[in-house]
Design a protein around this motif. Sequence first.
Motif, PDB file in Angstrom:
ATOM      1  N   VAL A 198      46.582  33.067  27.344  1.00 26.57           N
ATOM      2  CA  VAL A 198      45.964  33.979  28.312  1.00 26.57           C
ATOM      3  C   VAL A 198      44.567  34.377  27.853  1.00 26.57           C
ATOM      4  O   VAL A 198      43.631  34.446  28.660  1.00 26.57           O
ATOM      5  CB  VAL A 198      46.852  35.216  28.530  1.00 26.57           C
ATOM      6  N   GLU A 199      44.417  34.621  26.565  1.00 32.11           N
ATOM      7  CA  GLU A 199      43.093  34.963  26.035  1.00 32.11           C
ATOM      8  C   GLU A 199      42.096  33.841  26.317  1.00 32.11           C
ATOM      9  O   GLU A 199      40.935  34.100  26.682  1.00 32.11           O
ATOM     10  CB  GLU A 199      43.189  35.220  24.533  1.00 32.11           C
ATOM     11  N   ALA A 200      42.531  32.603  26.158  1.00 32.43           N
ATOM     12  CA  ALA A 200      41.647  31.466  26.422  1.00 32.43           C
ATOM     13  C   ALA A 200      41.335  31.340  27.911  1.00 32.43           C
ATOM     14  O   ALA A 200      40.206  31.012  28.299  1.00 32.43           O
ATOM     15  CB  ALA A 200      42.289  30.179  25.906  1.00 32.43           C
ATOM     16  N   VAL A 201      42.316  31.615  28.759  1.00 28.92           N
ATOM     17  CA  VAL A 201      42.121  31.473  30.210  1.00 28.92           C
ATOM     18  C   VAL A 201      41.127  32.494  30.740  1.00 28.92           C
ATOM     19  O   VAL A 201      40.276  32.182  31.586  1.00 28.92           O
ATOM     20  CB  VAL A 201      43.471  31.604  30.945  1.00 28.92           C
ATOM     21  N   VAL A 202      41.199  33.733  30.279  1.00 24.91           N
ATOM     22  CA  VAL A 202      40.368  34.807  30.835  1.00 24.91           C
ATOM     23  C   VAL A 202      39.050  34.978  30.092  1.00 24.91           C
ATOM     24  O   VAL A 202      38.259  35.854  30.444  1.00 24.91           O
ATOM     25  CB  VAL A 202      41.132  36.151  30.854  1.00 24.91           C
ATOM     26  N   LYS A 203      38.805  34.157  29.084  1.00 25.12           N
ATOM     27  CA  LYS A 203      37.571  34.295  28.307  1.00 25.12           C
ATOM     28  C   LYS A 203      36.358  34.205  29.230  1.00 25.12           C
ATOM     29  O   LYS A 203      36.222  33.279  30.028  1.00 25.12           O
ATOM     30  CB  LYS A 203      37.499  33.204  27.236  1.00 25.12           C
ATOM     31  N   GLY A 204      35.469  35.183  29.122  1.00 26.36           N
ATOM     32  CA  GLY A 204      34.293  35.234  29.972  1.00 26.36           C
ATOM     33  C   GLY A 204      34.538  35.927  31.293  1.00 26.36           C
ATOM     34  O   GLY A 204      33.596  36.133  32.074  1.00 26.36           O
ATOM     35  N   ARG A 205      35.774  36.296  31.579  1.00 29.99           N
ATOM     36  CA  ARG A 205      36.119  36.969  32.842  1.00 29.99           C
ATOM     37  C   ARG A 205      36.761  38.333  32.576  1.00 29.99           C
ATOM     38  O   ARG A 205      37.508  38.845  33.422  1.00 29.99           O
ATOM     39  CB  ARG A 205      37.090  36.102  33.657  1.00 29.99           C
ATOM     40  N   GLU A 206      36.485  38.894  31.406  1.00 28.68           N
ATOM     41  CA  GLU A 206      37.173  40.120  30.993  1.00 28.68           C
ATOM     42  C   GLU A 206      36.957  41.278  31.964  1.00 28.68           C
ATOM     43  O   GLU A 206      37.850  42.117  32.133  1.00 28.68           O
ATOM     44  CB  GLU A 206      36.713  40.525  29.591  1.00 28.68           C
ATOM     45  N   ARG A 207      35.816  41.347  32.603  1.00 28.20           N
ATOM     46  CA  ARG A 207      35.526  42.485  33.481  1.00 28.20           C
ATOM     47  C   ARG A 207      36.447  42.533  34.693  1.00 28.20           C
ATOM     48  O   ARG A 207      36.558  43.568  35.356  1.00 28.20           O
ATOM     49  CB  ARG A 207      34.067  42.441  33.942  1.00 28.20           C
ATOM     50  N   HIS A 208      37.121  41.431  34.994  1.00 25.15           N
ATOM     51  CA  HIS A 208      37.979  41.390  36.180  1.00 25.15           C
ATOM     52  C   HIS A 208      39.422  41.807  35.892  1.00 25.15           C
ATOM     53  O   HIS A 208      40.260  41.793  36.807  1.00 25.15           O
ATOM     54  CB  HIS A 208      37.955  39.988  36.791  1.00 25.15           C
ATOM     55  N   ASN A 209      39.742  42.132  34.632  1.00 29.56           N
ATOM     56  CA  ASN A 209      41.070  42.653  34.288  1.00 29.56           C
ATOM     57  C   ASN A 209      42.186  41.714  34.760  1.00 29.56           C
ATOM     58  O   ASN A 209      43.104  42.108  35.477  1.00 29.56           O
ATOM     59  CB  ASN A 209      41.269  44.050  34.905  1.00 29.56           C
ATOM     60  N   LEU A 210      42.127  40.473  34.325  1.00 29.57           N
ATOM     61  CA  LEU A 210      43.098  39.475  34.764  1.00 29.57           C
ATOM     62  C   LEU A 210      44.304  39.350  33.840  1.00 29.57           C
ATOM     63  O   LEU A 210      45.299  38.718  34.208  1.00 29.57           O
ATOM     64  CB  LEU A 210      42.417  38.109  34.889  1.00 29.57           C
ATOM     65  N   VAL A 211      44.235  39.936  32.636  1.00 27.35           N
ATOM     66  CA  VAL A 211      45.340  39.790  31.692  1.00 27.35           C
ATOM     67  C   VAL A 211      46.659  40.287  32.292  1.00 27.35           C
ATOM     68  O   VAL A 211      47.688  39.599  32.168  1.00 27.35           O
ATOM     69  CB  VAL A 211      45.028  40.516  30.372  1.00 27.35           C
ATOM     70  N   PRO A 212      46.697  41.457  32.969  1.00 26.53           N
ATOM     71  CA  PRO A 212      47.981  41.876  33.572  1.00 26.53           C
ATOM     72  C   PRO A 212      48.522  40.869  34.577  1.00 26.53           C
ATOM     73  O   PRO A 212      49.740  40.683  34.680  1.00 26.53           O
ATOM     74  CB  PRO A 212      47.629  43.208  34.245  1.00 26.53           C
TER      75      PRO A 212
END
Length: 495
Positions: free
Chosen positions: A34-48
């Motif tokens: 998940v960390e690799a998938v959302v890298k560079g997109r942190e502002r969109h809060n996609l981890v949940p």
Amino acid sequence: MIVSPPFAGLFGAPLPQEAREPGYFADLQLDQLVEAVVKGRERHNLVPAFSARLDDAAAIEQRQSVFAELADEDLLAAMRAFGDGLARCERQFEAAARVRHPRQAQRWRLNAIASYVSVVDAAIAALEKSAGLRGWLDWLREYRASADVAAMASEARALLAELGGLRYTLSISGDEITASPFADQEDLNAGTLDTFERFREGEVAPHEFDLRAGAEMNELHAAVLDLVVKLFPDVFDRVARFVDRHPAVRHPVIDVVERELRFALAWLDFIAPAQRAGLPFCLPNLRPAGRLEVTDTFDVLLAASRAPVTNDVALGDGESVLVVTGPNQGGKTTFARTIGQLYHLAALGLPVPGRSVALHAPDAILTHFDRGDRAGDLRSRLEDEITRMTEMLPKVTNRSVVILNEMFSSTTFADARAMSIDVLRDVLDAGAVGVCVTFIDELSRLDPRVVSLTTSAGTFRVTRGRADGEAHALALATRYGLTQDQLRARIGAHA
């Protein structure tokens, strides 16, 4: 207030804004994935969104339908442009909020509102040419045609056209600047530019005063703008009233869909390099609990760094637990993690690694991986394992997936065998799908519901086969430093 019809979003329900990381994430390396998938997109809060597994087949299939439609390259490009356009509008609104001069801020906000309408119009035009996302197109059409949105769009464009048509004359005398209405005076700009054209060397940055966009104005620009406002107070007052009437323009549904698209694009962008390398991905077929049939699957996180080995696996009638034996470094743990990852990713509605995948939506994914000795832990490894296993087993149902990796390796072989048999029987009796990585060959022959899988060092392939005992012997030899390589190294060190 912009009123429009209800719409539940592309996925039928909003993605979660908050979610606890599941307990199995670290064991299956899903936290790293998940960390690799959302890298560079942190502002969109996609981890949940990547953490919260669905257990409802209909909800999963709704997400799958969106990914199936996004397989159309033109539609995918249009939705990517939609997301990029919304991001651009957001930056415009943020910039307008930071500008100190109120008239410039109003103009920038007017630009942002017009840009927002243009993004919606472009999305409608793109969707009308596509066969996908028809529900989203219907909502956008109705939203765009609603009285409030149509009036807002028309007024914004009219005001922009009116501002763009303003003509005035600036007179500079010493350190004094005056502005007056344009009265067909000669425009000296063109002649001046022609005069100095021969002295130009290469391209230079423009320095013209632009009310429409750009960096915040300096004092001179602000003074000129104040003069222009005095010449045309009516139009600037109407701009001010317009932006005041529209403090917020984005509909909540737009926010929902944008986040869903960012979730989908994050995954599709992550797996794109693997797909270009020829690795297969598919949307799983959801089956009744206990059914598992997979071809050419692989560890998707491993695929991000090197070409992985693909494997097939299936549970036939009356089979429910896979027992994997084989030598160290043979790919046993990677295979177990891959199966666990498959169930989680499938329960998110995502395309998963594999040429074909059929499985069920689990009510729980339960894992037990050896965590090794931990400094400062007052309990022994064995006590820790027994405690975790005692907490886990009562949660197992016939819809659960249980991944066990080298249980009780810290104790004697006899004790490990006895306790592992008890655990595996509990999993079998619950009717859960299980994967058990072990050096204890007897577990592969424990019950007719058990499928024996073996691996071999070097190939990393997992196949059906009878455990031959060599894996355990090699594990013991390795543990006590008695392998051929270890003995040679020790002899060589003393030679």
